[in-house]
Design an enzyme around this catalytic site. Structure first.
Site, PDB file in Angstrom:
ATOM      1  N   ASP A 255      -1.403  -1.513  -4.424  1.00  0.00           N
ATOM      2  CA  ASP A 255      -0.503  -2.371  -3.673  1.00  0.00           C
ATOM      3  C   ASP A 255      -0.885  -2.171  -2.201  1.00  0.00           C
ATOM      4  O   ASP A 255      -1.584  -1.201  -1.844  1.00  0.00           O
ATOM      5  CB  ASP A 255       0.963  -2.019  -3.940  1.00  0.00           C
ATOM      6  CG  ASP A 255       1.892  -3.170  -3.512  1.00  0.00           C
ATOM      7  OD1 ASP A 255       1.421  -4.091  -2.798  1.00  0.00           O
ATOM      8  OD2 ASP A 255       3.085  -3.139  -3.876  1.00  0.00           O
TER       9      ASP A 255
HETATM   10  C1  BGC Z   1       3.776  -6.251  -2.116  1.00  0.00           C
HETATM   11  C2  BGC Z   1       2.887  -6.919  -3.158  1.00  0.00           C
HETATM   12  C3  BGC Z   1       2.136  -8.048  -2.523  1.00  0.00           C
HETATM   13  C4  BGC Z   1       1.322  -7.500  -1.375  1.00  0.00           C
HETATM   14  C5  BGC Z   1       0.489  -8.545  -0.655  1.00  0.00           C
HETATM   15  C6  BGC Z   1       3.002  -5.850  -0.878  1.00  0.00           C
HETATM   16  O1  BGC Z   1       3.855  -5.489   0.158  1.00  0.00           O
HETATM   17  O2  BGC Z   1       4.403  -5.123  -2.682  1.00  0.00           O
HETATM   18  O3  BGC Z   1       3.667  -7.383  -4.230  1.00  0.00           O
HETATM   19  O4  BGC Z   1       1.337  -8.706  -3.466  1.00  0.00           O
HETATM   20  O5  BGC Z   1       2.208  -6.927  -0.419  1.00  0.00           O
HETATM   21  O6  BGC Z   1       1.272  -9.396   0.092  1.00  0.00           O
END
Ligand code: BGC
Length: 750
Positions: A255
């Site tokens: 993530d």
């Molecule tokens: C989130 C993800 C997301 C990623 C990209 C993170 O803060 O937890 O779910 O896909 O950002 O935006």
């Protein structure tokens, strides 16, 4: 070229790439090129898709293209405007995930996936960061709207349908967040302490179903630790369980900025570091040079990444148009939004609205300022959101325009008072409910036939919700419901409450004030049109709850442990505002007793149980036949559903297994193991639905062995209209057996 010729050719290209890549290039592929939000973009190069969540390194001399990753669960999140062009790049806001699960309709979710996949492909995106599929462990979790259900079986199958729909278009998916990421508070410094049985039966199970059924091209590891080890650094989770046990063939990405130690991440099989930071490249190169990281491990990570790249539209030079068919996609979004609406209460046949000439008074800020979906990375930059009143107007249904004008000018004034967003993903504060005194409501009631009143809620990434003023209604909202109810019902007129929410709220304190309650969730950009379709009976509601609505927050099994405890003297990351993080621990001490498993087994009444939803018609359940299934092994279960009312409608039918109680492992009263939805049945029409059950559907996880086991005794196959409404049942005796051994138990340290 046929498929296998293409695969052979791709394999030759891939081996050629692997043979030629140098260390710097390998590390370049592993570490993403930054995120397109202010301050986070590393490269000065032209951004191919403005608003992308990340991209990968292009290596032109080898013919390796850069690929584009973009959010998210309810549609594509890219920037709607770009420098140097007047063209717009709006995306379709589909209904939120919780609504899609409320349809219990895998085919429909696949159809949403297909149009979503097409849209992503036409905008030049290779991987969408969806679906999100963490379990609704607690109603306060800020991202529940991005997730499907409190039940892993429903989550897993709806996610699999979404993955299949998207990937059939050639675009990859990233199921997320793997795993036990069920809250936002201090999410990147959170240690989830959870038993192996709960992990296996509740938190991993949905991912397992999605991986085995749909083989997503990527998996996104979660921010949190699990029993002391970051998910992205856990070899046991990513290599043993995901790859070895379940057969996952794709790549794993972190993530965004997740985990701490890139070397541990590489060793654990977390191939991609997203969105990437220059310091990570340096760290990885130094680690290889010093011998702390074997280059063979990197080679394996890179190979998995290249396999994703070679299957991407960018590698195949797909000539994207930047002009997806937004009109057609909006129609699919509208259909799904109506199919996932849930009728919770309908007394005296209040709905559907019987007469198009009815004079309607629409109360509540929410009726005019509809919420399409939540905030954060799950947001979608859509061209419009149809509110309830716009939906009614589009259907030529008149509403009280004086009341409309006062709400609209109030909302404009209140919005003007809101401060500028402090950071990109900020959740704006709610607009306070407009106060109307009894005299004003009496005047409105005198000239209208019915009151519609919308309660709206929004939430999003980085923060969890609060009990006061969010899960529980705000004082002004309660007062409005009570006074509208008193005045309208005093005149013999009806009150309908609409819940434009992404997440569970409290209903007991006010539900007696309403004649009907409809839960349209956050239905995406076409929400108001879809809701109108249901209100006027053009669509008969057939949604059912994918998550329980408890009577009060204190009844939630994780009420006491949520959102965890800050560790005294633990680390703190001062990033400012909601981004600041403290080291924290959360213990899932309710174990497997999440949602209905808890309420049913401990006999705690709910406001509305898991699986519940009314219709404008009625259904009978008949002829339950259980046979052994010669072809697949296991059991074949048939049941016939008949529409016994006077309106066409669809019924969601749920199959639960009740295991013998009092064995070695404590079991829930019943657990969902299959579901299906009928076609649109005309009055008196019937349909026979078939379910297949395998041994695994009767099994529970025995940590001591470790294995999935069936305990001997009497099981019951229960065909239900909700988790509390058993319509038919058949008992069968089962002998004890081991269904599947797992190689080794998760140790406390993963
Ligand atoms: C989130 C993800 C997301 C990623 C990209 C993170 O803060 O937890 O779910 O896909 O950002 O935006």
């Amino acid at each position: 070229m046929n498929k296998s010729d293409q695969e052979t050719k791709d394999e030759i290209v891939l081996q050629n790439w692997l043979a030629q890549l140098n260390l710097e290039q390998k590390v370049g592929l592993i570490v993403g090129r930054g995120m397109d939000i202010p301050g986070l973009l590393e490269t000065e190069d032209e951004i191919r898709v403005a608003g992308q969540a990340a991209s990968t390194l292009e290596i032109p001399e080898l013919g390796i293209p850069s690929i584009i990753l973009a959010d998210g669960p309810a549609g594509l999140r890219i920037a709607p405007k770009r420098v140097g062009t007047d063209a717009t790049f709006y995306c379709t806001a589909f209904p939120v995930a919780t609504l899609l699960a409320s349809t219990w309709d895998k085919e429909l979710v696949k159809e949403i996936g297909a149009v979503y996949g097409k849209e992503a492909k036409e905008y030049g995106v290779d991987i969408v960061l969806a679906p999100g599929m963490n379990i609704h462990r607690n109603p306060l979790a800020g991202r529940n709207f991005e997730y499907y259900s409190e039940d892993p079986y429903l989550s897993g199958h709806i996610a699999a349908a979404m993955v299949k729909g998207i990937q059939a278009q050639g675009v990859g998916t990233s199921i997320k967040h793997f795993v036990a990421n069920n809250s936002e508070t201090n999410r990147s410094m959170l240690d989830t302490v959870v038993s192996e049985r709960a992990l296996r039966e509740i938190y991993l199970r949905g991912f397992e179903i999605a991986v085995k059924e749909a083989q997503p091209r990527t998996v996104m590891s979660a921010y949190n630790k699990i029993n002391g080890t970051y998910a992205s650094e856990s070899y046991y989770l990513l290599e043993n369980i995901l790859r070895l046990d379940w057969g996952f063939k794709g790549a794993v990405m972190t993530d965004w900025f997740g985990g701490k130690d890139p070397i541990a991440q590489m060793i654990a099989g977390n191939d991609w570091l997203m969105p990437g930071e220059p310091k990570l490249r340096k760290q990885l190169i130094e680690a290889v040079e010093s011998g702390a990281l074997q280059e063979e491990i990197l080679d394996q990570n890179v190979e998995r990444i290249l396999r994703v790249i070679i299957s991407s539209p960018s590698y195949h030079k797909y000539p994207y148009s930047n002009q997806p068919d937004l009109k057609q996609h909006a129609l699919v979004a509208r259909k799904a939004a109506a199919e996932g609406a849930i009728l919770l209460k309908n007394e005296k046949g209040t709905l559907p609205l019987s007469n198009s000439k009815m004079r309607i008074a629409a109360f509540g800020v929410g009726s005019y300022d509809f919420i399409a979906g939540g905030t954060g990375s799950g947001d979608v930059n859509k061209a419009y959101t149809i509110s309830l009143v716009e939906g009614l107007n589009n259907a030529s249904i008149a509403i009280d325009t004086d009341l409309q004008e006062s709400y609209e000018s109030y909302i404009t004034n209140e919005k003007a008072k809101l401060p500028e967003k402090a950071f990109f993903f900020e959740l704006p504060p709610p607009i306070p409910e407009m106060t109307l005194d009894l005299i004003a409501i009496q005047a409105i009631a005198a000239k209208n036939d019915i009151a519609l009143l919308t309660i709206g809620r929004n939430s999003g990434e980085f923060q969890d919700r609060q009990v006061e003023d969010d899960f529980n209604l705000r004082t002004a909202e309660l007062a409005l419901i009570q006074s509208v109810s008193e005045v309208f019902r005093g005149l013999g007129k009806r009150v309908v409450v609409l819940l434009n929410i992404g997440n569970v709220i409290e209903l007991m304190s006010w539900r007696d004030c309403a004649d009907a309650i409809l839960l349209p969730w956050q239905g995406g950009q076409e929400a108001g049109n879809a809701l109108t379709d249901v209100l006027i009976g053009k669509v008969n509601p057939s949604g059912k709850l994918p998550t329980s609505f408890p009577q009060r927050y204190a009844d939630v099994p994780s009420a006491k442990s949520f959102p965890g405890k800050v560790i005294p003297d633990g680390e703190t990351h001062e990033l400012g505002g909601v981004m600041t993080s403290h080291e924290m621990e959360i213990t899932f001490d309710e174990d497997i007793w999440v949602g209905y498993r808890h309420y049913l087994s401990k006999a705690i009444p709910t406001a509305y149980p898991f699986g519940f939803g009314l219709s404008y018609t009625s259904f009978s359940y008949q002829d339950l036949i259980v046979d052994s299934d010669q072809k697949e092994g296991g059991l074949k279960v048939n049941v016939t559903i008949q529409n016994t009312g006077d309106k066409a409608g669809k019924e969601v039918v749920q199959l639960y297994i009740a295991a013998p109680l009092g064995g070695k492992l404590e079991k829930p009263l019943r657990e969902l193991k299959a579901f299906a939805k009928t076609k649109l049945l005309q009055p008196q029409e019937s349909e026979t639905l078939t379910f297949l059950l395998q041994d695994m559907d009767l099994a529970s996880f025995d940590t001591q062995q470790p294995a999935w086991i069936i305990e001997g005794g009497q099981y019951s196959i229960q065909i239900c209209a909700s988790s509390q409404d058993v319509r038919l049942e058949k008992k069968l005796m089962e002998e004890a057996k081991v269904v599947e051994r797992v190689p080794k138990a998760l140790t406390q340290k993963m």
